[in-house]
Write a protein that holds these residues in place. Structure first.
Motif, PDB file in Angstrom:
ATOM      1  N   LEU A   5      15.387 -23.513   6.271  1.00 44.80           N
ATOM      2  CA  LEU A   5      14.457 -23.679   7.390  1.00 44.80           C
ATOM      3  C   LEU A   5      13.362 -22.622   7.306  1.00 44.80           C
ATOM      4  N   THR A   6      12.124 -23.079   7.257  1.00 43.28           N
ATOM      5  CA  THR A   6      10.987 -22.162   7.204  1.00 43.28           C
ATOM      6  C   THR A   6      10.686 -21.607   8.597  1.00 43.28           C
ATOM      7  N   LYS A   7       9.767 -20.650   8.627  1.00 37.63           N
ATOM      8  CA  LYS A   7       9.324 -20.092   9.910  1.00 37.63           C
ATOM      9  C   LYS A   7       8.732 -21.192  10.793  1.00 37.63           C
ATOM     10  N   GLU A   8       8.001 -22.103  10.166  1.00 46.33           N
ATOM     11  CA  GLU A   8       7.405 -23.209  10.916  1.00 46.33           C
ATOM     12  C   GLU A   8       8.494 -24.136  11.476  1.00 46.33           C
ATOM     13  N   MET A  87       9.550  -8.928   8.739  1.00 47.73           N
ATOM     14  CA  MET A  87      10.011 -10.311   8.545  1.00 47.73           C
ATOM     15  C   MET A  87      11.516 -10.364   8.760  1.00 47.73           C
ATOM     16  N   GLY A  88      12.058 -11.548   8.723  1.00 48.97           N
ATOM     17  CA  GLY A  88      13.491 -11.669   8.911  1.00 48.97           C
ATOM     18  C   GLY A  88      14.034 -12.882   8.189  1.00 48.97           C
ATOM     19  N   THR A  89      15.279 -12.798   7.839  1.00 47.70           N
ATOM     20  CA  THR A  89      15.986 -13.911   7.203  1.00 47.70           C
ATOM     21  C   THR A  89      17.378 -13.970   7.817  1.00 47.70           C
ATOM     22  N   VAL A  90      17.838 -15.167   8.151  1.00 48.01           N
ATOM     23  CA  VAL A  90      19.196 -15.313   8.669  1.00 48.01           C
ATOM     24  C   VAL A  90      19.985 -16.243   7.760  1.00 48.01           C
ATOM     25  N   LEU A  91      21.160 -15.785   7.356  1.00 50.90           N
ATOM     26  CA  LEU A  91      22.093 -16.637   6.621  1.00 50.90           C
ATOM     27  C   LEU A  91      23.225 -17.025   7.562  1.00 50.90           C
ATOM     28  N   LEU A  92      23.650 -18.272   7.484  1.00 46.56           N
ATOM     29  CA  LEU A  92      24.844 -18.704   8.215  1.00 46.56           C
ATOM     30  C   LEU A  92      25.877 -19.184   7.206  1.00 46.56           C
ATOM     31  N   PHE A  93      27.101 -18.706   7.359  1.00 43.95           N
ATOM     32  CA  PHE A  93      28.209 -19.099   6.482  1.00 43.95           C
ATOM     33  C   PHE A  93      29.261 -19.824   7.309  1.00 43.95           C
ATOM     34  N   ASP A  94      29.807 -20.859   6.733  1.00 46.35           N
ATOM     35  CA  ASP A  94      30.892 -21.608   7.360  1.00 46.35           C
ATOM     36  C   ASP A  94      32.147 -20.726   7.379  1.00 46.35           C
ATOM     37  N   GLY A  95      32.680 -20.496   8.567  1.00 45.81           N
ATOM     38  CA  GLY A  95      33.843 -19.634   8.681  1.00 45.81           C
ATOM     39  C   GLY A  95      35.112 -20.251   8.091  1.00 45.81           C
ATOM     40  N   GLN A  96      35.108 -21.547   7.874  1.00 44.71           N
ATOM     41  CA  GLN A  96      36.296 -22.208   7.322  1.00 44.71           C
ATOM     42  C   GLN A  96      36.319 -22.238   5.796  1.00 44.71           C
ATOM     43  N   GLY A  98      33.600 -20.286   3.875  1.00 46.71           N
ATOM     44  CA  GLY A  98      32.783 -19.213   3.319  1.00 46.71           C
ATOM     45  C   GLY A  98      31.487 -19.716   2.696  1.00 46.71           C
ATOM     46  N   ALA A  99      31.252 -21.034   2.736  1.00 46.23           N
ATOM     47  CA  ALA A  99      30.065 -21.603   2.095  1.00 46.23           C
ATOM     48  C   ALA A  99      28.791 -21.222   2.857  1.00 46.23           C
ATOM     49  N   LEU A 100      27.702 -21.077   2.116  1.00 45.15           N
ATOM     50  CA  LEU A 100      26.401 -20.783   2.700  1.00 45.15           C
ATOM     51  C   LEU A 100      25.837 -22.060   3.307  1.00 45.15           C
ATOM     52  N   THR A 101      25.824 -22.117   4.635  1.00 38.23           N
ATOM     53  CA  THR A 101      25.431 -23.319   5.358  1.00 38.23           C
ATOM     54  C   THR A 101      23.925 -23.415   5.538  1.00 38.23           C
ATOM     55  N   CYS A 102      23.298 -22.280   5.768  1.00 39.76           N
ATOM     56  CA  CYS A 102      21.881 -22.304   6.145  1.00 39.76           C
ATOM     57  C   CYS A 102      21.206 -20.991   5.769  1.00 39.76           C
ATOM     58  N   VAL A 103      19.980 -21.086   5.286  1.00 37.03           N
ATOM     59  CA  VAL A 103      19.095 -19.923   5.145  1.00 37.03           C
ATOM     60  C   VAL A 103      17.871 -20.231   5.986  1.00 37.03           C
ATOM     61  N   MET A 104      17.648 -19.440   7.031  1.00 35.70           N
ATOM     62  CA  MET A 104      16.469 -19.702   7.857  1.00 35.70           C
ATOM     63  C   MET A 104      15.595 -18.460   7.969  1.00 35.70           C
ATOM     64  N   ASP A 105      14.305 -18.689   8.078  1.00 40.02           N
ATOM     65  CA  ASP A 105      13.435 -17.565   8.397  1.00 40.02           C
ATOM     66  C   ASP A 105      13.873 -17.014   9.746  1.00 40.02           C
ATOM     67  N   GLY A 320      14.253 -29.592   8.000  1.00 40.80           N
ATOM     68  CA  GLY A 320      14.714 -28.626   6.999  1.00 40.80           C
ATOM     69  C   GLY A 320      14.937 -29.286   5.659  1.00 40.80           C
ATOM     70  N   GLN A 321      15.032 -28.434   4.636  1.00 41.43           N
ATOM     71  CA  GLN A 321      15.230 -28.965   3.287  1.00 41.43           C
ATOM     72  C   GLN A 321      16.622 -28.627   2.786  1.00 41.43           C
ATOM     73  N   PRO A 322      17.435 -29.631   2.499  1.00 41.04           N
ATOM     74  CA  PRO A 322      18.761 -29.349   1.920  1.00 41.04           C
ATOM     75  C   PRO A 322      18.599 -28.850   0.486  1.00 41.04           C
ATOM     76  N   PHE A 323      19.394 -27.886   0.129  1.00 39.00           N
ATOM     77  CA  PHE A 323      19.336 -27.323  -1.233  1.00 39.00           C
ATOM     78  C   PHE A 323      20.753 -27.038  -1.684  1.00 39.00           C
ATOM     79  N   ASP A 324      21.066 -27.446  -2.905  1.00 36.79           N
ATOM     80  CA  ASP A 324      22.433 -27.285  -3.402  1.00 36.79           C
ATOM     81  C   ASP A 324      22.491 -26.118  -4.388  1.00 36.79           C
ATOM     82  N   PHE A 325      22.994 -24.971  -3.913  1.00 40.34           N
ATOM     83  CA  PHE A 325      23.100 -23.798  -4.778  1.00 40.34           C
ATOM     84  C   PHE A 325      24.236 -23.937  -5.792  1.00 40.34           C
TER      85      PHE A 325
END
Lengths: 330, 330
Positions: A5-8, A87-96, A98-105, A320-325
């Motif tokens: 998710l971008t700042k916009e 600036m800021g960046t927030v990562l969200l991880f699934d607690g069940q 540990g997967a990286l669910t979201c990277v948002m500005d 938002g844009q899904p991205f598969d790391f």
């Protein structure tokens, strides 16, 4: 898949009423032993005054771990790189998993959740008939506090004071244009608060910006500016007869406004954490005449629940844009 | 623009020789006051044994800040979600602007930089004529150590011991097939080390996996498994006459193999940090007969310089997807 998710995107998705509910949920969770927030990591950069902080929070029932990276103090960013100074960046991880669910500005999130904290305290602690607000400090966070508090209180008038008169005038013009609330710029902080039911301090000062003895009985004070050792806005005497409510007791004793009242020996601690008040475990305001004081230092769990609300809404609206790391592992 | 690198990208980009140089640079930087590494943040999840850790490091001359999020212990991930039981994400921030430069999958990075640390220590501390290696522990990190050490030492033979005989046999088959090095599975750790010039311990045990008195004179020991309070692989007596070199003195005293030798009163500290040896500030090996021991606990700055090397190579080769988190501000 990780959602980007971008700042916009975040600007489109973030809405103050939802952030207020998210922050209230954060406070309740914190006082329900639903939260793990390790001590934050801070790094000072070579550029003078520049830093990057990392704050992590785990919301057990929400099953999300958040990590917020915040940079600030890069004063030459606009000129040198065409970038904001923080600036800021927030990562969200699934607690069940540990997967990286979201990277948002995360540039907008801190301002919103801090504003929302003030509003939650007003809803919980201000007199129901409060209509007049004093803004001590007239910067971005003062604007955010008003944006938030107007969601929970009918503001008929604002009395503003800031160290820069021009800044206060600009604030007045902008608030009147945006929210249609009349703003009077006052010659002193004391004159401003003498006409208010709710006082919001956002100066980020390192000295007394507001003297004791000038608040009206029954006033609610939202103390935002002190969130580091040494920072101070209020005369510690203000704490003597006030009902003191904090976001996090340990944190406020160390770096909130409370630190100075403790050092001065005026009080020996807060009366309650806001979560305890919200859960009905401890009283908030005890009389219409009582001065209530909310000391806000900011918690990772506020970032967590706010980012979670943004992510929920992004999913609902397909933003938002899904991205598969992990492509190769699937 | 932020560069996004998937696990597959990182697999294409990561090369052991470059990681060895990056980790050596990290050790030198750490001992040159070029590094800031705050205490890490760790969160235990509701899932038993599952955790997420955050480690941040700043490399002043490299002007990069790294943040590595590592999850581990999600034992049901494959069955429940089709995911590995541990994952990683690395963020890199520009030290001059605070901007988010890169988000890369970090699943492979820790294994590589830990392997590289062993290799750096072998290059610095093992006898130049060392040819035979003992692997105590035969899991993934044992494989990574061999992958790294063979870049800096001609390995003629490997003597392996692991708690699981089947695991050790699988290790032997794989190492022989991959690197063409003959591997003998031994009946005990003591038998394995008695035939070796370099010993690598990677058992992650919480008790003595290797007794004292069985090492040959002049052996170099790479102690990898102990990186938490309570973890132990070596008989503390092994420290008595050894030249003790650590990655970070404070960290090893708290959670490295060194903790047990300190507690037992056998030594009162390490002789040197590896960075000090690499910089020529303190001696490494002092004689061909001396036993040298490298205690590796892992540092954020190793993640930093390794990720930086991956990012450099990604830019050179045009790999990765650029993503603009700040669109609206440009």
């Amino acid at each position: 898949m990780t959602l980007l998710l971008t700042k916009e995107d975040v600007r489109d998705l973030i809405e103050m009423p939802a952030v207020i509910e998210a922050v209230e949920a954060a406070f309740r969770a914190y006082s329900s032993d639903e939260v793990d927030q390790p001590s934050y990591m801070g790094i000072h950069l070579s550029t003078e005054g520049a830093e990057i902080d990392f704050k992590a929070g785990y919301h057990r029932s929400g099953e999300l771990v958040s990590l917020k990276a915040s940079s600030g103090g890069f004063r030459d960013n606009l000129a040198r790189f065409g970038l904001p100074n923080g600036m800021g960046t927030v990562l969200l991880f699934d607690g069940q998993s540990g997967a990286l669910t979201c990277v948002m500005d995360g540039s907008l999130l801190t301002g919103f959740r801090t504003g929302a904290a003030g509003a939650v305290s007003v809803r919980a602690l201000a007199r129901p008939d409060a209509r007049r607000l004093a803004a001590i400090g007239t910067g971005n966070q003062a604007r955010m506090q008003i944006r938030a508090i107007r969601e929970v209180m009918q503001i008929d008038a604002i009395h503003a004071w800031g160290r820069s008169h021009a800044g206060a005038e600009a604030f007045a013009t902008e608030i009147e244009a945006t929210f249609g609330i009349p703003v009077t710029v006052e010659a002193s902080a004391e004159l401003a608060v003498a006409q208010a039911d709710v006082v919001v301090t956002t100066t980020r000062a390192s000295g007394v910006a507001l003297r004791a003895g000038c608040l009206r009985p029954g006033t609610h004070v939202v103390a935002i500016g002190a969130d580091q050792p040494g920072k101070q806005e209020l005369d510690p005497e203000l704490f003597r007869d006030a009902r003191i409510v904090v976001d996090a007791a340990v944190q406020c004793a160390e770096k909130g406004e409370l630190q100075h009242a403790l050092k001065a020996g005026i009080v020996d601690g807060a009366h309650a954490e806001i979560g305890e008040v919200l859960l009905g475990r401890k009283p908030g305001r005890e009389s219409v005449e009582q001065i209530t004081l909310f000391d806000s230092t900011g918690m990772a769990i506020q970032d967590n629940t706010t980012a979670a609300a943004i992510l929920r809404r992004a999913r609902e609206r397909g933003i938002g844009q899904p991205f598969d790391f992990l492509t190769q592992d699937r």
